[in-house]
Design an enzyme around this catalytic site. Structure first.
Site, PDB file in Angstrom:
ATOM      1  CE1 TYR A 149      56.096  77.290 -12.144  1.00  0.00           C
ATOM      2  CE2 TYR A 149      58.198  78.234 -11.487  1.00  0.00           C
ATOM      3  CZ  TYR A 149      57.311  77.177 -11.501  1.00  0.00           C
ATOM      4  OH  TYR A 149      57.636  76.012 -10.872  1.00  0.00           O
ATOM      5  CE  LYS A 219      45.021  66.657 -10.675  1.00  0.00           C
ATOM      6  NZ  LYS A 219      44.806  65.245 -10.506  1.00  0.00           N
ATOM      7  CG  ASP A 285      47.011  62.608 -10.597  1.00  0.00           C
ATOM      8  OD1 ASP A 285      46.755  63.574 -11.326  1.00  0.00           O
ATOM      9  OD2 ASP A 285      46.203  61.707 -10.382  1.00  0.00           O
ATOM     10  CG  ASP A 309      59.723  73.554 -10.832  1.00  0.00           C
ATOM     11  OD1 ASP A 309      60.836  73.018 -10.846  1.00  0.00           O
ATOM     12  OD2 ASP A 309      59.455  74.557 -10.133  1.00  0.00           O
TER      13      ASP A 309
END
Ligand code: NAI
Length: 421
Positions: A149, A219, A285, A309
């Protein structure tokens, strides 16, 4: 006379008659803001009689501001949010056109609101796609100032992308880039400082509210030095600053490898009984699956901007969708906080009476909790739940509930006020 909130020795000092700045917002912002304020006023009066009161102070932003003075986000509005410390806003249209930043991003950056807090809680009566929605009680701490971002991106073919490519070629080689001649590039900054302040805020929140766990979602198996580093810095911070109040997965693994799995399980059980916060981590995930299948295994979630998000919307959907999920952007050091509806301006239903004001109402309840007026917040939660259980709802929820009564935005707000009284 109404007064400002101030920050004294790092703590909010809230006067009984307090000025709270608000941005009405575009589209349905106009439909949901006044009803929300009436509900808050009713809850404050019910809780504290005439002793406490909010003096709502309108500041301009978005289309309303642009029409009045040609500016999307006037400096006076930014000044008001820093002067009054705590404020609330409706949704704002993202202006289309070169060089105009999203107004929400501009507000977050200017005030360095590094936490985006999204509580995910189910209210009885609200339709949910999960089997045991009553066991959903999660609190997302999404880092709000870093990650992709930051907007450091280069489109393939531009001089900037070429320059970057050259830099990589000269210093690191280009072998890992599959199609170097047509590649766009984005940069993902994740810092130790930014990660630490986010995890610290999540830990303090969990400890204050006696919540069972904090989960770092990342991740890091793929992005080792950004998301993986976030995880490591998070665990280090917990060890350095919260050792006596926590039991972490690192400790579990150490005991397991030294004394065996049974000893590790025993230690975990003991820590849970002692009321320690369990600190663990999950790959993103896996988290998206696990949070659907076993939502009760997660309480506070600390994660970076992009993961946050995605996660926010999935978890919101588990308890009724963005129409009823609240949010806040907070800097726990300066105290600055802006509470906001999490949905957009919904231009397709603006002015029709179809908007569900619950997201803004719940954000206002979060604001009340933040300034320490917890009794008034509880009145709002109870009254909303009562309204949902009676199946008296706006059109978005009406479409999902059998035998429900359809109410307009104002009728719904009046029903909530009646239930407060
Ligand atoms: P949106 O959230 O405005 O609408 C998506 C869908 O949800 C629409 O069908 C809408 O009718 C429905 N919806 C949204 N809020 C609702 C509510 N309270 N009650 C009932 N139905 C509701 O998202 P969209 O269409 O992508 O964005 C519209 C504008 O809002 C854009 O300019 C966007 O940039 C802006 N936006 C602003 C945000 C903010 O200020 N925090 C957040 C998201 C979008």
């Amino acid at each position: 006379m109404s007064e400002k909130i101030t920050l004294v020795n790092g703590k909010l000092n809230v006067p009984n008659k307090v000025i709270i700045p608000f941005i009405e917002g575009d589209g349905i912002g106009k439909d949901i803001t006044e009803p929300t304020q009436k509900i808050v006023d009713a809850a404050v009066e019910k809780s504290y009689g005439s002793k406490r009161k909010i003096d709502w102070y309108e500041v301009l932003a978005g289309e309303k501001s642009f029409k009045q003075n040609g500016e999307w986000l006037p400096q006076a509005t930014l000044d008001a949010f820093s002067e009054y410390i705590v404020g609330i806003k409706g949704p704002l249209t993202t202006p289309i056109g070169g060089g105009i930043r999203s107004l929400n991003v501009a507000l977050r950056q200017t005030l360095d609101l590094y936490v985006c807090l999204r509580p995910i809680r189910w209210f009885k009566g609200v339709p949910s796609p999960v089997r045991y929605p009553s066991r959903v009680d999660m609190h997302i701490f999404r880092e709000n100032t870093e990650d992709i971002y930051a907007g450091i991106e280069f489109m393939t073919g531009t001089p900037e992308a070429e320059k970057f490519k050259q830099l990589m070629e000269e210093n690191f080689g280009l072998e890992k880039v599959r199609f170097p001649d047509s590649t766009s590039i984005g940069i993902k900054p994740i810092s130790k400082e930014g990660s630490e302040r986010l995890v610290r805020a999540a830990m303090l929140y969990a400890i204050e509210r006696k919540l069972p766990s904090v989960t770092l979602v990342h991740k890091g198996n793929i992005m080792k030095f950004t998301e993986g580093a976030f995880k490591n810095w998070g665990y280090e911070l917990v060890e350095n600053e919260f050792a006596s109040q926590t039991f972490s997965w690192k400790q579990y693994e150490a005991i397991a490898s030294e004394k065996g799995i049974d000893a590790a399980k025993e230690a975990l059980k003991k820590a849970e009984l002692e009321g320690k916060v369990i600190v663990k981590d999950v790959i993103t995930d896996a988290f998206l699956q696990e949070s659907l299948l076993h939502p009760f295994s997660y309480s506070v979630i600390a994660t970076m901007n992009l993961n946050g998000d995605y996660i926010s919307d999935q978890l919101a959907a588990m308890v009724g969708g963005i129409g009823i999920s609240p949010g806040a952007n907070i800097n726990y050091n300066s105290g600055f906080a802006i509470f906001e509806a999490t949905h957009g301006t919904a231009p397709n239903i603006a002015g029709t009476g179809k908007a569900n004001p619950s997201s803004l109402i719940l954000s206002a309840a979060m604001l009340l909790e933040y300034i320490g007026w917890k009794e008034a917040a509880e009145h709002i939660y109870d009254a909303l739940e009562h309204t949902f259980t009676k199946r008296r709802v706006t059109s978005d929820l009406h479409a999902l509930m059998e035998g429900a009564t359809l109410l307009t935005t104002n009728e719904f707000a009046n029903e909530v006020i009646r239930n407060i009284h």
